[in-house]
Design an enzyme around this catalytic site. Structure first.
Site, PDB file in Angstrom:
ATOM      1  N   GLY B  69       0.933  -1.340  -0.007  1.00 34.48           N
ATOM      2  CA  GLY B  69       0.035  -0.127  -0.098  1.00 34.48           C
ATOM      3  C   GLY B  69       0.966   1.258   0.040  1.00 34.48           C
ATOM      4  N   THR B  70       1.876   1.336   0.832  1.00 37.80           N
ATOM      5  CA  THR B  70       2.810   2.491   0.833  1.00 37.80           C
ATOM      6  C   THR B  70       3.322   3.006  -0.548  1.00 37.80           C
ATOM      7  OG1 THR B  70       2.995   2.148   3.411  1.00 37.80           O
ATOM      8  CG2 THR B  70       4.699   3.558   2.035  1.00 37.80           C
ATOM      9  N   ASN B 147      -8.365   3.654   8.675  1.00 38.34           N
ATOM     10  CA  ASN B 147      -7.708   2.432   9.521  1.00 38.34           C
ATOM     11  C   ASN B 147      -8.114   2.705  10.933  1.00 38.34           C
ATOM     12  OD1 ASN B 147      -5.952   4.605   8.652  1.00 38.34           O
ATOM     13  ND2 ASN B 147      -4.608   3.622  10.149  1.00 38.34           N
ATOM     14  N   GLN B 177      -7.524  -0.065   3.501  1.00 33.44           N
ATOM     15  CA  GLN B 177      -8.366  -0.604   4.551  1.00 33.44           C
ATOM     16  C   GLN B 177      -9.707  -1.069   3.981  1.00 33.44           C
ATOM     17  OE1 GLN B 177      -7.514  -2.279   7.852  1.00 33.44           O
ATOM     18  NE2 GLN B 177      -6.134  -0.633   7.304  1.00 33.44           N
ATOM     19  N   SER B 197      -3.731  -3.283  -0.958  1.00 37.85           N
ATOM     20  CA  SER B 197      -2.432  -4.185  -0.180  1.00 37.85           C
ATOM     21  C   SER B 197      -2.887  -5.746   0.088  1.00 37.85           C
ATOM     22  CB  SER B 197      -2.231  -3.613   0.995  1.00 37.85           C
ATOM     23  OG  SER B 197      -1.165  -4.154   1.697  1.00 37.85           O
ATOM     24  N   HIS B 199      -1.627  -7.674   2.598  1.00 37.30           N
ATOM     25  CA  HIS B 199      -1.570  -8.274   4.149  1.00 37.30           C
ATOM     26  C   HIS B 199      -2.597  -7.916   4.990  1.00 37.30           C
ATOM     27  CE1 HIS B 199      -0.114  -4.986   6.476  1.00 37.30           C
ATOM     28  NE2 HIS B 199       0.431  -4.380   5.369  1.00 37.30           N
ATOM     29  N   THR B 235      12.172  -7.227 -10.835  1.00 40.44           N
ATOM     30  CA  THR B 235      11.822  -8.472 -11.175  1.00 40.44           C
ATOM     31  C   THR B 235      10.655  -8.850 -10.009  1.00 40.44           C
ATOM     32  OG1 THR B 235      14.248  -9.093 -11.826  1.00 40.44           O
ATOM     33  CG2 THR B 235      12.947 -10.857 -11.145  1.00 40.44           C
ATOM     34  N   CYS B 323       1.884   6.980  23.827  1.00 43.84           N
ATOM     35  CA  CYS B 323       2.948   6.313  24.256  1.00 43.84           C
ATOM     36  C   CYS B 323       3.372   5.159  23.250  1.00 43.84           C
ATOM     37  CB  CYS B 323       2.466   5.681  25.504  1.00 43.84           C
ATOM     38  SG  CYS B 323       2.061   7.047  26.846  1.00 43.84           S
TER      39      CYS B 323
END
Lengths: 122, 381
Positions: B69-70, B147, B177, B197, B199, B235, B323
């Site tokens: 996706g990126t 997402n 997403q 994407s 995954h 490739t 965090c």
């Protein structure tokens, strides 16, 4: 972020000295404006020796572990000895903290100093 | 019990994909070679391309395989902008970093960028979006579904508004997403480019695709051989592509069934949380969100702490807390939706996948109650 040490996870899962002390001799309340963590440290002092310490913390694993660890480190110590405790000492006692979590140990040190300052004022 | 509820982050490989990839592991040829091993590799890739094109509602020559996706987002934006002198670009402020950071980079290198805000449901207003269009607007990018909170964006309305203003403005959508979670058809939406994407749909990591409408010109962003119509040299990752093809086919095939199950499980989880835990805020909208995503803020506790305690109980989720962001910044999406710092800090994202069950949801509700209670005992707030 690199993962937490076993020591940190242990203090996070089973934090020592959670709670508050009614009529505490010193209370230190600090917050980190950047990440929003909040720590409240209570100390009971007799003859300039910290006989009991309790904490409450709003924050991540490192924040809770740091607070837990520092309360353990100061129990039984004199005020002078407690003032010598730096955030690096907390990090060492925890077997290290990920670099981006260093500020959690700093917050714990600040909470301690504020509690002592509060005790001295009373 | 092990309960994986972070499917928006990534998903496990399905049996179908595993088998497909296993079968192709010995297809070693370079797909550009003219001999038999090469031809075999080429056939494997084209079978996958056909599968992806079919389920996306596009032609095979409109699908470019990428590393995910990126890369697809980067190729779409940078690749298109190379073909025009216009310097104004528009996107929403809740895009994934794979779009947002491209825009930020461009903003620092001579482009005029507009980031459009969202309402408290996490949705962009098409009118507001189109109100910033100008004569020198080169392109816009708008994600299909967010997402973090699942908010479905009004892509069709925006495409219409943009093309009504000017046919020359390029439209890209990050559908990473959304793919497999809601109905989509490239032709019908009228976009010029669309990113997906593997995954996120039980396919392998490291592979994705960019749909580029026939007749729509973009340039490559890095250089080498002439693979993928000269737009994406290198490739090909034959096994990954094969896995992606299979994953796409399966994801769309079972989508209706998935959505129906997610609707039920999400409601069960949401009701269970509201019923047993006080001081919460449901951040993901009931109606305008993909049905697998539930984002909840638990007041007075911090997200990473919740995440770690849930992990101890075998439950995997993610959080919008500063965090864990690595930047010290809380979720930009929650912030854009108007959540205060405290709510953003205590936010947890539960994202359902193909394999979650009702028993798992029961278990999560039970454990979550205990985790939140415990952390609230520790909290000074």
């Amino acid at each position: 972020m690199e993962q937490y040490s076993e020591k940190v996870m242990e203090h996070f899962r089973n934090p020592r000295n959670v709670g508050k002390i009614e009529n505490a001799d010193g209370v230190g309340y600090v917050s980190n404006p950047m990440c929003g963590d909040i720590m409240k440290l209570y100390i009971k002092v007799e003859n300039d020796v910290i006989t009991d310490a309790k904490f409450r913390t709003f924050g991540c694993g490192a924040a809770i572990a740091s607070s837990s660890m520092i309360t353990e480190m100061i129990k039984g110590k004199s005020i002078e000895e407690a003032l010598d405790i730096s955030n690096d000492a907390v990090i060492e006692a925890l077997d290290g903290l990920p670099p981006i979590k260093k500020h959690c140990s700093v917050l714990a040190e600040q909470a301690l100093r504020k509690a002592i300052e509060d005790y001295r004022k009373k | 019990m092990e309960v994986y509820l972070d499917n928006n982050a990534t998903t496990p490989l399905s049996e179908e994909v595993l088998n497909e990839m296993a079968e192709t592991m010995r297809v070693f040829g370079n797909a550009s070679s003219l001999h038999s091993p090469g031809v075999k590799a080429r056939k494997t890739i084209e079978t996958a391309r056909h599968r992806v094109a079919t389920v996306l509602g596009s032609e095979e020559d409109e699908i470019i395989f990428t590393s995910g996706g990126t890369e697809s987002d980067n190729l779409a934006i940078m690749g298109y902008l190379r073909t025009t002198d216009k310097k104004h670009i528009v996107t929403s402020c809740i895009e994934h970093p794979a779009v947002l950071n491209v825009f930020r980079y461009l903003g620092n290198t001579g482009y005029d960028i507009d980031l459009i805000g969202v309402d408290e449901k996490g949705r962009v207003d098409p009118e507001e979006f189109c109100s910033v269009l100008r004569d020198d607007t080169a392109m816009i990018s708008i994600m299909m579904a967010n997402n973090e909170v699942g908010a479905i964006q009004p892509v069709n309305e925006i495409v219409k508004g943009v093309k009504d203003y000017s046919e020359d403005i390029a439209v890209h959508t990050d559908a990473v997403q959304a793919f497999g979670k809601m109905r989509m058809n490239c032709r019908e939406t009228g976009v010029d480019m669309l990113s997906v994407s593997a995954h996120k749909i039980n396919g392998p990591k490291g592979v994705g695709a960019l749909y580029v409408r026939r007749g729509f010109k973009i340039e490559p962003v890095y250089f080498g051989g002439h693979h993928e119509r000269g737009l994406r040299p290198g490739t090909e990752n034959v096994q990954g592509i094969a896995g992606f093809g299979k994953a796409s086919e399966v994801a769309v095939g079972i989508m209706a069934e998935n959505i129906s199950r997610w609707d039920k499980l999400k409601k069960k989880l949401s009701d269970g949380i509201s019923g047993s835990i006080s001081d919460i805020r449901i951040n993901s909208h009931q109606e305008y969100a993909i049905s697998n995503t539930l984002n909840v803020s638990f007041r007075n506790v911090e997200g990473e702490a919740v995440l770690l305690m849930l992990d101890d109980a075998g439950i995997n989720v993610s959080t919008g807390s500063a965090c864990t962001s690595g930047t010290g910044e809380p979720s930009h999406v929650l912030k854009a939706m108007g959540l205060d710092e405290l709510d953003a800090k205590g936010s947890i994202r539960f994202s359902l996948g193909r394999y979650n069950t009702e028993d798992e949801i029961d278990y999560v509700i039970e454990k979550l109650d205990k985790v939140i209670s415990r952390l609230r005992e520790v909290s000074p707030l």
